[in-house]
Design a protein around this motif. Structure first.
Motif, mmCIF file in Angstrom:
data_model
loop_
_atom_site.group_PDB
_atom_site.id
_atom_site.type_symbol
_atom_site.label_atom_id
_atom_site.label_comp_id
_atom_site.label_asym_id
_atom_site.label_seq_id
_atom_site.Cartn_x
_atom_site.Cartn_y
_atom_site.Cartn_z
ATOM 1 N N ALA A 110 11.380 -9.183 40.332
ATOM 2 C CA ALA A 110 10.527 -9.095 41.327
ATOM 3 C C ALA A 110 10.716 -10.380 41.763
ATOM 4 C CB ALA A 110 9.445 -8.170 41.393
ATOM 5 N N TRP A 111 10.622 -11.379 41.372
ATOM 6 C CA TRP A 111 10.512 -12.834 41.552
ATOM 7 C C TRP A 111 10.982 -13.285 42.514
ATOM 8 C CZ3 TRP A 111 12.990 -17.775 38.041
ATOM 9 C CH2 TRP A 111 12.217 -18.406 39.076
ATOM 10 N N LYS A 112 10.787 -13.380 43.867
ATOM 11 C CA LYS A 112 11.376 -14.458 44.591
ATOM 12 C C LYS A 112 12.827 -15.147 44.330
ATOM 13 C CE LYS A 112 8.079 -16.959 47.103
ATOM 14 N NZ LYS A 112 6.740 -17.325 47.298
ATOM 15 N N GLY A 113 12.421 -15.938 43.128
ATOM 16 C CA GLY A 113 13.146 -17.006 42.787
ATOM 17 C C GLY A 113 14.072 -17.061 41.578
ATOM 18 N N ALA A 114 14.161 -15.567 41.772
ATOM 19 C CA ALA A 114 15.112 -15.323 40.611
ATOM 20 C C ALA A 114 16.427 -15.288 40.559
ATOM 21 C CB ALA A 114 15.240 -13.126 40.685
ATOM 22 N N ALA A 115 17.159 -15.463 41.815
ATOM 23 C CA ALA A 115 18.135 -15.535 42.267
ATOM 24 C C ALA A 115 18.952 -17.059 41.464
ATOM 25 C CB ALA A 115 19.024 -15.549 43.689
ATOM 26 N N GLY A 116 17.893 -18.386 42.422
ATOM 27 C CA GLY A 116 18.466 -19.455 41.746
ATOM 28 C C GLY A 116 17.929 -19.855 40.607
#
Ligand code: HEM
Length: 188
Positions: A110-116
Motif C-alpha cells: 500500500a506504499w505510495k512509493g512502491a511503483a518507483g
C-alpha cells in the motif's frame, strides 16, 4: 522425570525452526531500530527487512507442511500449566510467523512509493506487491498504508512477547529444572 533419551524433532523441523527463529530475531532487531538509523542506511535496511520477512513466510509455509504431515515429539511431562502454556505459545507463534510477514507485505504493497521502488529479494530476485492493495486509488491506499503499519507493528510487538515467553520456558526447563529441553531441537 529425567528423560534419558530425549525425543527429538526431525532434521528438517530443526532446520526450519532455527532458520525462522534467526530471521525473526534479526527482523525484530532491524524493525525496532528503524527510527534510529541514519537516513542513508534506512532504505537498504528496509529492503533487507522485507527480504528476510518474505523468506520467513516461505519457511513458515514449509514448517506448517512439515507439521501437517508429522507428529512432533510430545511435550515432556512438565507441570500441567507449563505443558498447556507451551502448547498455546507454540500455536500463537505459528500464527504470528504468518501474520507478521503478511501484514508487512500488505503494508508495503500500500506504499505510495512502491511503483518507483520495485521489490527485489536480496537485491536480486524480482518480487511482487499484493495487487488488490497496490492498485487502489491514492487516498484509499494511504489509509490502508497507515492502518496496516499499525497492524504490522502491533503484531510484531506481540510476536516479540510470545518469543520471549517461548525462550524463557525453554531455558527454564533446560537450566533450572535440569531437563534435556534444548537437545530436542538441537542439530547433531
Ligand atoms: C519476520 C517477519 C517480520 C518481522 C518480525 C517484522 C517486524 C517489524 C518491526 C518490529 C517493525 C517496526 C515497527 C515499529 O516501528 O513500530 C517493522 C516495520 C516494517 N516492516 Fe516488518 N517485519 C517482518 C516482515 C516484514 C515484511 C515481509 C515486510 C514487507 C515485505 C515488512 C515491511 C515493513 C515495513 C515497510 C516497515 C516500516 C518501515 C518504516 O518505514 O519505518 N516487514 N517490521
Amino acid at each position: 522425570m529425567q528423560l534419558s533419551v530425549p525425543q527429538r524433532y526431525t532434521r528438517p523441523a530443526i532446520f526450519l525452526h532455527w532458520a525462522v527463529a534467526t530471521l525473526i530475531a534479526t527482523n525484530l532487531l532491524i524493525g525496532f531500530t528503524f527510527d534510529y538509523l541514519p537516513k542513508n542506511d534506512l532504505r537498504p535496511m528496509i529492503d533487507a527487512h522485507k527480504s528476510f520477512g518474505i523468506t520467513v513466510l516461505g519457511l513458515a509455509i514449509m514448517r506448517l507442511m512439515w507439521r501437517a504431515t508429522h507428529t512432533p515429539p510430545p511435550i515432556p511431562p512438565y507441570a500441567e500449566w507449563e505443558r498447556r502454556t507451551a502448547h498455546w505459545v507454540h500455536w500463537v507463534l505459528y500464527g504470528f510467523i504468518f501474520l507478521v510477514p503478511l501484514s508487512g507485505w500488505l503494508h508495503d504493497s500500500a506504499w505510495k512509493g512502491a511503483a518507483g521502488h520495485p521489490m527485489k529479494l536480496f537485491w536480486v530476485i524480482p518480487w511482487f506487491r499484493i495487487g488488490p492493495i497496490e492498485h487502489l486509488d491514492a487516498a484509499t491506499k494511504e489509509y490502508w498504508h497507515s492502518l496496516l503499519f499499525t497492524v504490522h507493528s502491533t503484531l510484531a510487538y506481540a510476536l516479540a512477547a510470545a518469543f520471549v515467553v517461548h525462550v524463557a520456558g525453554a531455558l527454564k526447563h533446560q537450566f533450572l529444572d535440569d531437563k534435556p529441553e534444548l537437545q530436542r531441537m538441537w542439530p547433531g
